[in-house]
Design a protein around this motif. Sequence first.
Motif, PDB file in Angstrom:
ATOM      1  N   SER A 613       0.849  -1.188   0.000  1.00 53.54           N
ATOM      2  CA  SER A 613       0.000   0.000   0.000  1.00 53.54           C
ATOM      3  C   SER A 613       0.885   1.238   0.000  1.00 53.54           C
ATOM      4  O   SER A 613       1.902   1.285   0.704  1.00 53.54           O
ATOM      5  CB  SER A 613      -0.903  -0.014   1.236  1.00 53.54           C
ATOM      6  OG  SER A 613      -1.743   1.113   1.247  1.00 53.54           O
ATOM      7  N   TYR A 614       0.514   2.237  -0.773  1.00 53.45           N
ATOM      8  CA  TYR A 614       1.342   3.433  -0.884  1.00 53.45           C
ATOM      9  C   TYR A 614       0.468   4.622  -1.258  1.00 53.45           C
ATOM     10  O   TYR A 614      -0.622   4.476  -1.815  1.00 53.45           O
ATOM     11  CB  TYR A 614       2.439   3.239  -1.935  1.00 53.45           C
ATOM     12  CG  TYR A 614       1.950   2.660  -3.240  1.00 53.45           C
ATOM     13  CD1 TYR A 614       1.590   3.482  -4.304  1.00 53.45           C
ATOM     14  CD2 TYR A 614       1.840   1.276  -3.408  1.00 53.45           C
ATOM     15  CE1 TYR A 614       1.133   2.953  -5.499  1.00 53.45           C
ATOM     16  CE2 TYR A 614       1.377   0.740  -4.599  1.00 53.45           C
ATOM     17  CZ  TYR A 614       1.032   1.583  -5.642  1.00 53.45           C
ATOM     18  OH  TYR A 614       0.572   1.057  -6.819  1.00 53.45           O
ATOM     19  N   SER A 615       0.961   5.809  -0.937  1.00 56.96           N
ATOM     20  CA  SER A 615       0.227   7.040  -1.226  1.00 56.96           C
ATOM     21  C   SER A 615       0.383   7.401  -2.698  1.00 56.96           C
ATOM     22  O   SER A 615       1.478   7.296  -3.271  1.00 56.96           O
ATOM     23  CB  SER A 615       0.749   8.186  -0.365  1.00 56.96           C
ATOM     24  OG  SER A 615       0.141   9.412  -0.742  1.00 56.96           O
ATOM     25  N   ILE A 616      -0.724   7.810  -3.310  1.00 53.33           N
ATOM     26  CA  ILE A 616      -0.668   8.306  -4.690  1.00 53.33           C
ATOM     27  C   ILE A 616      -1.124   9.763  -4.753  1.00 53.33           C
ATOM     28  O   ILE A 616      -1.214  10.343  -5.831  1.00 53.33           O
ATOM     29  CB  ILE A 616      -1.528   7.445  -5.635  1.00 53.33           C
ATOM     30  CG1 ILE A 616      -2.993   7.414  -5.178  1.00 53.33           C
ATOM     31  CG2 ILE A 616      -0.960   6.044  -5.736  1.00 53.33           C
ATOM     32  CD1 ILE A 616      -3.917   6.696  -6.153  1.00 53.33           C
ATOM     33  N   GLN A 617      -1.387  10.328  -3.555  1.00 56.21           N
ATOM     34  CA  GLN A 617      -1.794  11.730  -3.465  1.00 56.21           C
ATOM     35  C   GLN A 617      -0.622  12.612  -3.882  1.00 56.21           C
ATOM     36  O   GLN A 617       0.455  12.559  -3.283  1.00 56.21           O
ATOM     37  CB  GLN A 617      -2.196  12.044  -2.026  1.00 56.21           C
ATOM     38  CG  GLN A 617      -2.791  13.400  -1.817  1.00 56.21           C
ATOM     39  CD  GLN A 617      -4.264  13.411  -2.187  1.00 56.21           C
ATOM     40  OE1 GLN A 617      -4.968  12.454  -1.911  1.00 56.21           O
ATOM     41  NE2 GLN A 617      -4.705  14.479  -2.802  1.00 56.21           N
TER      42      GLN A 617
END
Length: 693
Positions: A613-617
């Motif tokens: 899981s990782y931020s794409i913001q």
Amino acid sequence: MILHRKKGATLGLVAVCVFVVIVLGVGFFILSKIIGGEREVANATDAGVLTVARKALSPTLVNVALTNDADSNPVNDFIGIDISKPGPGVSTGKIDMLGLNRVIAQAIIVALNAEDLNTPLATTHAQSVAIAARNVANGLRGLLHNAPTLNEEFNKVAHQNNTKMWQGNPVTLVGNVNSAFMRPGLSSNVFFPASLNLPVNLPSNMLNKQTGAVTNNGSNYMAGYTNFSVPAGGGSVVQIAAVPIFPQTKPHLIDIGEFDRSTNDPVGTYLPPNSFKANSKATEGNAGNLGGAIACAIVGALDRDFPASVPRGYVRFVNEPDANAQNTPVTNPVVDGTNDIFNNELWPPSGLSMTDNNVFATKGNESIMQQWADYNNATPTPINQPPFPPGVFKKLPNGDPATLADMKGIKAVTASGCDTMDGWNRPECKFGGGMVPGSLPFAAACAYNRFSQTGNNQSNCGYTNIEWMKGQLLEQRAGGAECVTIASPSGPSGMKKFSPSGCYNTPAYPVNFGQPGSPYDYLEMIATSSSTCVSDIYNQIHRRMTEVDPSITLAQVKAALASQSLQMGQSLVLYSPGPGQIMLSPMSPGQYFNGSTPNDGQSSIKVKPCDNSYSIQETMVNSTAGEGASPTCGVGDANYHYAPFTQNPDDTVNPLKAMDKATWTPASGWRNLLGDVKFENSVNHGGSWCKPN
């Protein structure tokens, strides 16, 4: 006279003795021919029954076709055991005695897999495969058990061994070749190597570990004519047995008494026999008397032994579909916003000022606007008009050049320095509606020719959910509305290869920036945060592939997984095209791989999901200058100075995240499917973005 009579008497005695000797000689000659003829008959019978024992293992003479295939009788699962039918395109096959124990071993492997999965469907499938294996065995039994199948083979050889002592009369078979089930517990021609990494231990009576039993490089052979109770999940067992075929041994003659004591099947009524008895006859040429012999022989597989395996087994790799095919497709996103009005005249420190009669000009011209307002409000009207530089002043609604009459209509400067950062919050700036006729952004874009470039800066390999959201944001950004809302994708998409920590801005990268990768690439992407979990998936895949070919190594598995790209919506299969080989290949019509075969381990606790899981913001969606690493965005998406939108209400409260996921789902081996790996990309929610740059 007396002496003369004695001589005559002696002569008579000699004559009698000579006659007796002649009679005895003739008798001994006849007896020797009878005995020699009987020996010849016995030799011919021995040769004939040895031929029967050898021909019983002939793939061309004794075989059964795999027919009546059905899910409840999946005999086609065994096609890979027919060594005369290589290749994944084969749809029919035959099983002979040398392959029968391989069929039995495959059914055992499926049952042990089902025990490990412990799902009702896997148990049902294990029983079905066992039924199919017993049906194959029963077909061979019908050909060999007290049957005429090999009678002619006996006669061919027996006739060639002429009985010269009996004037060459042929030795022929009396009745059918009889059969027996000899030496329970001794070796079949299938062994279980240590490299066969089964998930459950074999039953204790399955291997022949008797003193003196031959092995294959230390691996024990499966015992024959011994009933195995193989666990198959849910407390159930599969009842099945093999046939002793005696590896590393030639067919040989055996004792008639031992044969006669072995005519009863020790297991049931479906296994074929492994030994044969022939009763022969021949006619003695002189007297016409009949003679005969009885001989028995048992089979042997000198150089035809095999490891237990599921030779047509495969692991399926599935990449979920293209997000563009599951949602409203991306068609015309912003590709390059370099020339966008928000990126130029409306980007601080620039800005636009406007009057009460909708005349506007770039920031810095407010003083002239105010001079016109003062001029128009003065009483009496001053003699000298303020300056009116041509082309500087424009007019709503379309941004046409303002006329002198427009300038004379100015009464007040109502808005000053309207820009992308504050224009939306000031009604006097008339930003409402975004890039729609009558709004200041639209009129200014027309006046200064400041429109973003839209179009297909896209690769042809589909959209992950991340890319779909990025495309939807850029497509709505072309409308210039104050805020846009992107719904959450309808379901998981497939994966593509990219750096989860990177930032991807157009036009440097396509809107759908990822590239098709291999299953190995996708697993390694996930391994950045789940290395132990992914390592376990590799091991589980390898474990299943040793069931296909025990010689396959983990290094071979990884190399094969890296050899082919897996695009979204596509399936690949990992299988063995030959001994010691492993291949990753697309599914094709006519092959035994089946994309729709249900996985009977889906409800098992052995299912293993691994995710990252990782931020794409601000890195992939609303890509922002300075974000990301390898690559880093030097500017915002579409070459906007900062980002397509300058605000995201969820930025800190509920940031946008994505997840790449690989799920290992083991299968029993029914229909040769040994497991699935499914790849998917998901986004945690939709989002809203405001204030376009």
